[in-house]
Motif scaffolding. Sequence first.
Motif, PDB file in Angstrom:
ATOM      1  N   ASP A 100      43.006  39.028  34.549  1.00 50.59           N
ATOM      2  CA  ASP A 100      41.707  39.323  35.153  1.00 50.59           C
ATOM      3  C   ASP A 100      41.003  37.998  35.405  1.00 50.59           C
ATOM      4  O   ASP A 100      41.256  37.005  34.723  1.00 50.59           O
ATOM      5  N   CYS A 101      40.162  37.944  36.436  1.00 58.57           N
ATOM      6  CA  CYS A 101      39.344  36.755  36.650  1.00 58.57           C
ATOM      7  C   CYS A 101      37.870  37.183  36.650  1.00 58.57           C
ATOM      8  O   CYS A 101      37.538  38.288  37.075  1.00 58.57           O
ATOM      9  N   GLY A 103      35.418  31.498  35.881  1.00 56.37           N
ATOM     10  CA  GLY A 103      35.044  30.459  36.824  1.00 56.37           C
ATOM     11  C   GLY A 103      35.586  30.715  38.206  1.00 56.37           C
ATOM     12  O   GLY A 103      35.440  29.894  39.117  1.00 56.37           O
ATOM     13  N   ILE A 104      36.227  31.879  38.376  1.00 57.57           N
ATOM     14  CA  ILE A 104      36.715  32.331  39.678  1.00 57.57           C
ATOM     15  C   ILE A 104      36.107  33.700  39.935  1.00 57.57           C
ATOM     16  O   ILE A 104      36.286  34.626  39.131  1.00 57.57           O
ATOM     17  N   GLU A 155      47.757  29.315  42.352  1.00 59.75           N
ATOM     18  CA  GLU A 155      48.527  30.482  41.904  1.00 59.75           C
ATOM     19  C   GLU A 155      47.621  31.474  41.179  1.00 59.75           C
ATOM     20  O   GLU A 155      47.761  32.696  41.354  1.00 59.75           O
ATOM     21  N   ILE A 156      46.698  30.965  40.385  1.00 55.13           N
ATOM     22  CA  ILE A 156      45.768  31.851  39.679  1.00 55.13           C
ATOM     23  C   ILE A 156      44.843  32.555  40.666  1.00 55.13           C
ATOM     24  O   ILE A 156      44.566  33.751  40.541  1.00 55.13           O
ATOM     25  N   ARG A 157      44.385  31.832  41.678  1.00 55.37           N
ATOM     26  CA  ARG A 157      43.523  32.453  42.710  1.00 55.37           C
ATOM     27  C   ARG A 157      44.228  33.610  43.406  1.00 55.37           C
ATOM     28  O   ARG A 157      43.608  34.604  43.769  1.00 55.37           O
ATOM     29  N   ILE A 177      36.171  29.680  43.935  1.00 56.78           N
ATOM     30  CA  ILE A 177      36.223  28.865  42.730  1.00 56.78           C
ATOM     31  C   ILE A 177      34.824  28.343  42.422  1.00 56.78           C
ATOM     32  O   ILE A 177      34.278  27.507  43.152  1.00 56.78           O
ATOM     33  N   GLU A 178      34.222  28.846  41.371  1.00 57.57           N
ATOM     34  CA  GLU A 178      32.875  28.447  40.972  1.00 57.57           C
ATOM     35  C   GLU A 178      32.897  27.300  39.967  1.00 57.57           C
ATOM     36  O   GLU A 178      32.030  26.438  39.963  1.00 57.57           O
TER      37      GLU A 178
END
Length: 474
Positions: A18-19, A47-48, A7-9, A55-56
Amino acid sequence: MRYTIEEIRQMPEGQTFDCKSIHIEPKALANTIVAMANADGGMIAVGISDKTRRIEGVNQDKAHLNEILRTPFDFCVPTISVTTEFMPCQDSEGNDNHILIIHVPASPRLHANQADEVFWRVGDKSRKLLFEERLQLMYDKGERYYEDSPAYDATIEDIDMDAVKAYMKRIGYGKSPMEYLQENKGFLTYKDDVPQVSTACILLFGKRPQNFFPRARVRFIKYYGTEEKVGRDMNVIKDVTFEGRILDQIQKTIDYLETQVKEHSYLGEDGLFKTDREYPKFVIQEMTVNSVCHRDYSIKGTEIQIKMFDDRLVFETPGKLPGIVRTDNIRHTHFSRNPKIAEYLKAYDYVKEFGEGVDRMCRELSAIGTKEPQYHLVAFIMKASVWANLLEEGQEKTISDQKRPESDQISDRISDQIKMILELIKEKPQISRSEISHKMGLHESSVKRRLKMMVDKGIIQRIGSDKGGYWQIK
């Protein structure tokens, strides 16, 4: 509200989200944290990748991660009290990893980065403020959090815990109502072991909010003509007040305004029903929500007043435009005077995305040939005027005789009774003839004839039996 990694992605970057890549420099991250704290707060997922959404993770560089965790303390002036959490995930290489979630609160203070630059969140960007904007924001920060001040003489007994439970269910919060009030948003705090119930808590969850804030309500006044007259010439034809919790006020006000908006319904050339309205539905909702959400509740001598004239609606709201919002930038600039109330209404879908409402409202009004809302301040009251789409006689014409045979023609003007029956069926397809008769004040035999005519003309059809079936609009 809890989210999954996926969902965050998929979450679009915007006013409150924000990512960032794990490789972001703390100085750059500080600008985003400062911008969110100065505006409505928000959430940052580290981390995204913000470009590819890959996804890092954050586990692979402990030293850099520690620098990122210290950013709100080392690179923000004054320090911003964020909260953090690590969400387990599987990174793009297939390894077990984590992403860092930084929760940034909306702050009552003005924050800058180490270079003494002040940033402000505008949509998905962090914009540096000019000196004049910074000065104005500094002034407005002093008034912004009246919603956090204790409601005088309010106790825990004045809170409707069922209303708290309903909101918790809406946002997916799994603890008890008391835990929610104590652990989130400062709704319930303690001073010398004495509970302090905030203004926002009473307005959102209070059993009787008007006991503490008598003028925290909405008053609708309808006038005959285009001017407000008094004395012997007084031209008020309706005067209704809506009280209760904020959500109740908004729902009641919007529902009532819908009964006062003029509509013209007709069959279009494509054979489908069309309706022209004085005011788009979204405009009615947005103006009402903005008035209730952004009013200055520290002004206790008057309520929100919505005045309807023959040619316009005027929303009179206590308080000037908040923050750096001005009449010339209101379409694209957002500031929540009451961010907790705004976040609550967002959970109930009354606020779609911070900052988009006024722009959409202007676009919808432009689409029907009506000018943008006009704003002006009179003393401490902000007046917003929305001009009507004036409907002319004969506008509601249907298909011409040349295009349809006489046997299929429907009258050029659909009667108010037929339109009302259609609205009742839309609201409740299982509605009975007796219910329609009661709601419309018509004899049941008259309702039966009109329903038969609508069936014969192919407007509606009955699905199932008379008792267990329902109506369908074709």
